[in-house]
Design an enzyme around this catalytic site. Structure first.
Site, short mmCIF file in Angstrom:
data_model
loop_
_atom_site.label_atom_id
_atom_site.label_comp_id
_atom_site.label_asym_id
_atom_site.label_seq_id
_atom_site.Cartn_x
_atom_site.Cartn_y
_atom_site.Cartn_z
N TYR A 471 -18.12 -52.64 65.26
CA TYR A 471 -17.81 -52.46 66.73
C TYR A 471 -18.28 -53.90 67.40
O TYR A 471 -17.28 -54.41 67.87
CB TYR A 471 -18.64 -51.34 67.15
CG TYR A 471 -18.32 -51.22 68.69
CD1 TYR A 471 -17.01 -50.30 68.73
CD2 TYR A 471 -18.89 -51.48 69.73
CE1 TYR A 471 -16.77 -49.97 70.08
CE2 TYR A 471 -18.46 -51.16 70.95
CZ TYR A 471 -17.33 -50.37 71.35
OH TYR A 471 -16.84 -50.09 72.53
N SER A 551 -11.28 -48.56 69.35
CA SER A 551 -11.54 -48.90 70.59
C SER A 551 -11.80 -50.54 70.69
O SER A 551 -10.98 -51.50 70.28
CB SER A 551 -12.65 -48.20 71.44
OG SER A 551 -12.72 -48.26 72.70
N ASP A 636 -4.94 -40.71 75.53
CA ASP A 636 -5.93 -41.37 75.63
C ASP A 636 -5.93 -42.44 77.05
O ASP A 636 -4.84 -43.20 77.21
CB ASP A 636 -5.88 -42.72 74.76
CG ASP A 636 -7.20 -43.57 74.22
OD1 ASP A 636 -7.91 -43.52 75.31
OD2 ASP A 636 -7.22 -43.91 73.43
#
Length: 704
Positions: A471, A551, A636
């Protein structure tokens, strides 16, 4: 050779020749960033409701489905994932103000977990709130539950189809009767009670048809009194001079004060309060957003706060609200070498969660900040605590890569833990697997931790399938956690690797800052170095290496593939931020500027963003890229699907070799939160089918 609609598969070659749909284009579109001219030919795809975009989405989904449906073991993967997910999931006990105990539970494959309540912690509960009854397809998710301090009312917050937009409903706690109160267009909110009403945060009602794409501005705080219409709610706070700030409300149990926190354009949050008993003006504790200030507890006129003010690894401090300036703050628990992650008051003690090398530790302190003991945890893992400052009853849950959340009670006097509930997944023995933590050097020599989970007896022969996840952003830490879907990978001889990249909070604010703005490429280099470590230490080779992230992690995957396409066989960028030049123009994208910087900040910032933006750095010279499956969803409104749409269109139009470049666009789904289990199984069925097919490995555990 097998031919399908839009798809030609050369059997045995592992390569696919795909007829990609032609995307809507406008080659004349360009932007000028202080002299940097950037073309944006797929700008029409930003209009996700335009007929041409909808037709393209339909064609892309048809192509992806035709590819996936040709994989012979796809349905067997779905069946195995269904079996793995079909286990009883019991959440953490919480004692509420009505004296009852509440917990979430899913007996197996329900789309959403049910909230139960019981009179005794060891007694089976009754259904209090079942989100599965709120929609036929399980796409309405429960986002929060808040009970009034007298226990009379319970507010619950829902989202629909994965959107960040929230609605709030109210029920009588004892009877479960639903009241007429209904709040719409709330977002990034809780329900903080004061008397017979609560404070919540919302945005003005958006323009019809642009609910999931237009930028959100002017986050407001309202007070809703039970029994009245939303139109009568009292506007408590807004800041029209700073329309890009988030605002959240907090009222302690005493209901003496209303605290308002503002964030969105700095590293932390500002905070102020108003006395609810005496009235008067707002009192500002901290006007800037230069550091985090999180309220732990308020007793009388004293507030306990966890803050990284002059303490990158956080410290616990006490603020006298009658003299709140920083020179009067008192240290309760000082900063240490590891990060203080959270503090929970419990029965006159303080339970302190510390993150050390990306894994949780739990300690018990007295109210003056003196260490009493460490609460021993089983292995690398993550902890969640349920407690009340006025009660000796403490419950906590623990989860690891190999074990679902188990619930314990904690005796504060002895420090001993008692196991109340341990979940088992049928057909899986955790003792057959192992988790190790390794440290590797990034490109600049920084030591990066990484967890590796795999089946015992693994042979380091360079041919093990590896699923590398990362991430690296927004001060978010990746600690160990359980996934039933991951078990399918592990039982088929795969290694799950989780790299703790810079940009997260694993080592405090300095670690976070080392992966932001003009340091952002550190994150990509950390990820590349993780792959190189796995290859050089013979865990795997590029032919068996998959990378995945969602993301900000989708950005990570997209940028890393452009930098080193030779390192990976498969890449899965999920709901990713792919256009770094325009991300701030959609919904709450402007909020990410403190991590990324903006293209309109300066020419230097624009050049830097452009140099790694996944959309703008796709090679077009025949360089072989890994097989790529992009995922996004129509609801989204966190990272709008235009990011993935434009990236997919550019990728498919570029010369990057013969490996497939596909996009999976889900319907009635959002950024990921609250996704029903049926959709989760569908998604992982497709991800694993795509991965196994492209690393040319048949998963043995799904064979008939």
């Amino acid at each position: 050779m097998t031919t399908l609609a839009g798809l030609t598969m050369s059997c045995g070659s592992g390569q696919n020749q795909l007829n990609y749909p032609k995307a809507p284009m406008d080659e004349a579109v360009t932007d000028n960033y202080a002299g940097l001219i950037v073309s944006d030919p797929y700008r029409p795809l930003e209009n996700d409701t335009a007929p041409a975009t909808l037709e393209w989405v339909k064609a892309e989904n048809a192509l992806t489905e035709s590819y996936l449906s040709a994989i012979p073991y796809r349905e067997n993967i779905r069946k195995r994932l269904t079996d793995l997910n079909n286990y009883k999931k019991t959440g953490l006990l919480t004692k509420k103000k009505d004296g009852k105990y509440y917990y979430f539970e899913n007996d197996g494959l329900k789309n959403q977990s049910i909230l139960y309540r019981t009179d005794q912690p060891d007694k089976e509960g009754e259904i209090f709130l079942d989100p599965n009854t709120l929609s036929e397809d399980g796409t309405v998710a429960l986002q929060g539950v808040s009970m009034s301090n007298d226990g009379k009312y319970t507010a619950y917050i829902i989202s629909r189809s994965g959107s960040d937009w929230n609605e709030i409903y109210v029920m009588e706690t004892e009877s479960g009767k639903l009241l007429a109160d209904h709040i719409e267009w709330a977002k990034f909110t809780g329900a903080s009670w004061n008397e017979d009403g609560f404070y919540y945060s919302s945005y003005p009602k958006p323009e019809a048809g642009k609910e999931f794409s237009n930028a959100n501005e002017n986050h407001q705080i309202y007070y809703h009194k039970i029994g009245t219409a939303q139109e009568e709610d009292l506007l408590v706070y807004e800041d029209l001079k700073h329309p890009l700030h988030f605002h959240s409300a907090y009222v302690p149990e005493s209901e003496d004060f209303l605290f308002v926190s503002a964030s969105g354009e700095g590293n932390g949050n500002s905070i102020m309060y108003k006395n609810l008993k005496t009235g008067g003006d707002w009192v500002v504790i901290e006007p800037s957003q230069d550091y985090d200030i999180n309220i732990v507890d308020v007793t009388g006129n004293k507030a306990l706060v966890l803050t990284n003010y002059n303490a990158p690894n956080n410290r616990l401090m006490q603020i006298d609200l009658s003299k709140p300036s920083k020179e009067n703050w008192k240290v309760v628990i000082p900063e240490g070498k590891a990060v203080i992650k959270d503090v929970t008051p419990a029965g006159g003690r303080l339970l302190v969660q510390v993150e050390q090398d990306a894994s949780d530790r739990l300690y018990e302190y007295d109210p003056d900040g003196l260490l009493i003991r460490e609460i021993t945890l089983p292995t690398y893992g993550s902890v969640a605590i349920s407690a009340d400052k006025d009660s000796d009853e403490v419950y906590y849950s623990f989860t690891s890569f190999l074990s679902p959340a188990s619930t314990y009670s904690l005796d504060l006097k002895s420090g001993e833990s008692k196991l109340l509930h341990q979940t088992e997944v049928g057909g899986i023995n955790p003792e057959d697997y192992v988790t190790e933590q390794v440290f590797y050097a990034s490109s600049d020599g920084t030591q990066i931790p990484m967890f590796l989970t795999y089946k015992k007896g693994l042979e380091k022969n360079g041919q093990n399938p590896v699923y590398l996840y990362g991430y690296g952003g927004f001060n978010i830490s990746l600690t160990p956690g359980f996934s039933a879907n991951r078990l399918l990978w592990l039982e088929n001889g795969g290694i799950y690797a989780q790299a703790n990249l810079r940009g997260g909070s694993e080592y405090g604010e300095e670690w976070h800052q080392a992966g932001t703005k003009l340091n952002k490429k550190n994150v990509f280099n950390d990820f590349i170095s993780a792959a190189e470590y796995l290859i050089s230490n013979n865990y795997t080779s590029p032919d068996y290496l998959t990378i995945e992230g969602g993301s900000n992690g989708g950005l990570l995957v997209g940028a890393t593939v452009n930098m080193r396409p030779d390192l990976f066989k498969v890449a899965i960028p999920r709901v990713g931020v792919m256009d770094m030049m325009r991300y701030h123009l959609f919904t709450i994208g402007w909020n990410w500027a403190n991590d990324y910087g903006r293209s309109d900040d300066s020419r230097e910032m624009a050049d830097y963003l452009y140099s790694y933006s996944p959309l703008h750095n796709i090679k077009n010279d025949g360089t072989p890229y890994p097989a790529i499956l992009i995922t996004t969803a129509d609801h989204d409104d966190r990272v709008v699907p235009a990011h993935s749409f434009k990236y997919a269109a550019q990728l498919q139009a570029s010369d990057t070799g013969d490996a497939p470049k596909l996009i999976r666009i889900d319907s009635k789904a959002g950024h990921g939160g609250g996704k029903p289990i049926s959709k989760i199984i569908d998604e992982y069925t497709d991800l694993y089918s795509f991965i196994f097919n492209n690393i040319d490995v048949t998963p043995k555990s799904v064979e008939n």
